[in-house]
Design a protein around this motif. Sequence first.
Motif, short mmCIF file in Angstrom:
data_model
loop_
_atom_site.label_atom_id
_atom_site.label_comp_id
_atom_site.label_asym_id
_atom_site.label_seq_id
_atom_site.Cartn_x
_atom_site.Cartn_y
_atom_site.Cartn_z
N VAL A 190 47.53 25.67 -7.30
CA VAL A 190 46.33 25.24 -6.60
C VAL A 190 46.66 24.88 -5.15
CG1 VAL A 190 44.46 23.53 -6.50
CG2 VAL A 190 45.20 24.45 -8.72
N ALA A 191 47.79 24.21 -4.93
CA ALA A 191 48.20 23.84 -3.58
C ALA A 191 48.45 25.06 -2.70
CB ALA A 191 49.45 22.97 -3.64
N THR A 192 48.94 26.16 -3.27
CA THR A 192 49.18 27.37 -2.46
C THR A 192 47.89 27.98 -1.95
OG1 THR A 192 49.12 29.00 -4.29
CG2 THR A 192 51.23 27.89 -3.84
N CYS A 193 46.77 27.59 -2.54
CA CYS A 193 45.47 28.16 -2.17
C CYS A 193 44.65 27.23 -1.29
CB CYS A 193 44.66 28.46 -3.44
SG CYS A 193 45.45 29.64 -4.56
N ARG A 194 45.22 26.10 -0.87
CA ARG A 194 44.46 25.09 -0.13
C ARG A 194 45.06 24.83 1.25
NH1 ARG A 194 43.04 19.73 -3.19
NH2 ARG A 194 41.04 20.04 -2.16
N TYR A 195 44.20 24.38 2.14
CA TYR A 195 44.66 23.92 3.45
C TYR A 195 45.09 22.45 3.32
CZ TYR A 195 42.83 28.22 5.43
OH TYR A 195 42.60 29.55 5.72
N PRO A 196 46.08 22.02 4.10
CA PRO A 196 46.66 20.69 3.90
C PRO A 196 45.74 19.53 4.21
CG PRO A 196 47.66 21.79 5.80
CD PRO A 196 46.85 22.81 5.08
N PHE A 197 44.65 19.78 4.95
CA PHE A 197 43.74 18.66 5.26
C PHE A 197 42.80 18.34 4.10
CE2 PHE A 197 41.46 22.43 6.73
CZ PHE A 197 40.21 22.24 6.18
N GLN A 198 42.71 19.22 3.09
CA GLN A 198 41.83 18.97 1.95
C GLN A 198 42.49 17.94 1.03
OE1 GLN A 198 38.86 19.98 1.77
NE2 GLN A 198 38.61 22.04 2.64
N LYS A 199 41.78 16.87 0.71
CA LYS A 199 42.39 15.76 -0.02
C LYS A 199 41.79 15.51 -1.41
CE LYS A 199 45.17 14.89 3.35
NZ LYS A 199 46.59 15.32 3.20
N LEU A 200 40.70 16.17 -1.77
CA LEU A 200 40.16 15.98 -3.11
C LEU A 200 41.21 16.36 -4.15
CD1 LEU A 200 36.57 17.46 -2.60
CD2 LEU A 200 37.14 15.07 -3.03
N GLY A 201 41.43 15.50 -5.12
CA GLY A 201 42.42 15.76 -6.15
C GLY A 201 43.85 15.51 -5.72
N SER A 202 44.04 14.82 -4.60
CA SER A 202 45.39 14.65 -4.06
C SER A 202 46.31 13.81 -4.95
CB SER A 202 45.33 14.02 -2.66
OG SER A 202 44.68 12.75 -2.70
N GLY A 203 45.74 13.09 -5.90
CA GLY A 203 46.59 12.36 -6.83
C GLY A 203 47.34 13.26 -7.79
N VAL A 204 46.84 14.50 -7.94
CA VAL A 204 47.46 15.46 -8.86
C VAL A 204 47.96 16.70 -8.12
CG1 VAL A 204 47.07 16.93 -10.88
CG2 VAL A 204 45.97 14.68 -10.74
N ILE A 205 47.15 17.17 -7.17
CA ILE A 205 47.47 18.40 -6.45
C ILE A 205 48.33 18.07 -5.22
CG2 ILE A 205 46.54 20.46 -5.33
CD1 ILE A 205 45.83 20.14 -8.31
N PRO A 206 49.49 18.73 -5.05
CA PRO A 206 50.29 18.49 -3.85
C PRO A 206 49.56 18.93 -2.59
CG PRO A 206 51.55 19.66 -5.55
CD PRO A 206 50.13 19.65 -5.99
N GLU A 207 50.11 18.58 -1.45
CA GLU A 207 49.51 18.97 -0.17
C GLU A 207 49.39 20.49 -0.09
OE1 GLU A 207 51.25 18.84 4.22
OE2 GLU A 207 50.68 16.84 3.48
N GLY A 208 48.25 20.95 0.45
CA GLY A 208 48.00 22.38 0.55
C GLY A 208 49.03 23.12 1.39
N LEU A 209 49.21 24.41 1.05
CA LEU A 209 50.26 25.20 1.68
C LEU A 209 49.73 26.37 2.52
CD1 LEU A 209 52.74 25.29 -1.33
CD2 LEU A 209 53.02 24.04 0.82
N ARG A 210 48.41 26.53 2.61
CA ARG A 210 47.88 27.55 3.52
C ARG A 210 47.94 27.01 4.95
NH1 ARG A 210 42.32 30.45 1.94
NH2 ARG A 210 43.10 31.95 3.49
N GLY A 211 48.29 27.89 5.88
CA GLY A 211 48.42 27.46 7.26
C GLY A 211 47.39 28.09 8.18
N ALA A 212 47.25 27.55 9.37
CA ALA A 212 46.33 28.09 10.36
C ALA A 212 46.84 29.43 10.86
CB ALA A 212 46.19 27.12 11.54
N GLY A 213 45.89 30.33 11.18
CA GLY A 213 46.26 31.62 11.75
C GLY A 213 45.72 32.81 10.98
N GLY A 214 45.43 32.63 9.69
CA GLY A 214 44.96 33.75 8.89
C GLY A 214 43.50 33.68 8.51
N GLN A 215 42.74 32.80 9.18
CA GLN A 215 41.36 32.57 8.73
C GLN A 215 40.31 33.46 9.38
OE1 GLN A 215 43.41 30.42 10.31
NE2 GLN A 215 42.29 28.74 11.29
#
Length: 297
Positions: free
Chosen positions: A124-149
């Motif tokens: 799930v973290a590989t599919c998220r941007y790091p500023f998204q915090k919903l579920g952060s108690g379970v899901i690690p910080e997002g791993l998508r980066g700026a540049g491909g959007q």
Amino acid sequence: MARVNKLIDLIEQGQQIYISHPEELSFECGKKINNTWADLLLVDFEHHFFDIKGLNEFMKGLKAGGPTKSGHLTPAVITTLPSNCTTKEEVLANAWQSRHVLSTGVHGILHTHSRTAEAVATFVATCRYPFQKLGSGVIPEGLRGAGGQREPAEIWEMSPGEYVQKADPWPLNPDGELFLGLKIEDRHCVENVDEIAAVPGISFAEWGPGDMGMSYELPDAHDPPYPPEMDLAREKIKSALKKNDKSFYSSWNDFSMAPKERIKFIIEELGSSMIGGPDAEEMASEGRKLTNRKMPY
């Protein structure tokens, strides 16, 4: 206004999702099949070569052929990945695959051999941007980066800034448009299914009878009737998903049953929200009648 992702609209309406597979990944094919009978076009990178350039062209073709009769920009598109979701380490080593796929504008990923909750949370973290915090108690910080959007934003008809807000998994994020799924498809996955199904950010899961059978040393058990251990695995997976309000994906390729009889069994007895198979178009036609689904589809 309709969502970008048709699948979310259908689930919220209590309707089934009918699945097909594109014949090829090209601009021409995408433009031709934008008004397909199917709700979901599932691209198989698990067993076939990882064609990101073709997927990119296919998504552009879908967009050029749209909008769909249902009012969505394109049909929903989900891909599998060449790697598996067996461990956190495997997912992290292959996080680039999630980034590349999502940067084409697809609507989700179906990850395979999902064996532990930790691996799933990392997916799930590989599919998220790091500023998204919903579920952060379970899901690690997002791993998508700026540049491909930019390119996926164009497919979704929004600005890059809007895209990074919307490209988040539903229903964890009620405003998200990504539909992330799992194949819970071997005996190791089944052992941990209660923990796996509870991971936020996942929308659905498939029980994968072909690989499940192989895992139980039953290489020819892809289709029903299934041996007892396969039936038990399926019911355990379905129960865990239901408890966590996630959709169950299962076909039922018993061709002694007519399509009308089979789709009724799949919906009412098997409890599947997502349906594919060799005669999925006929099944879709019968299923939509059964659930009084409104046109246009």
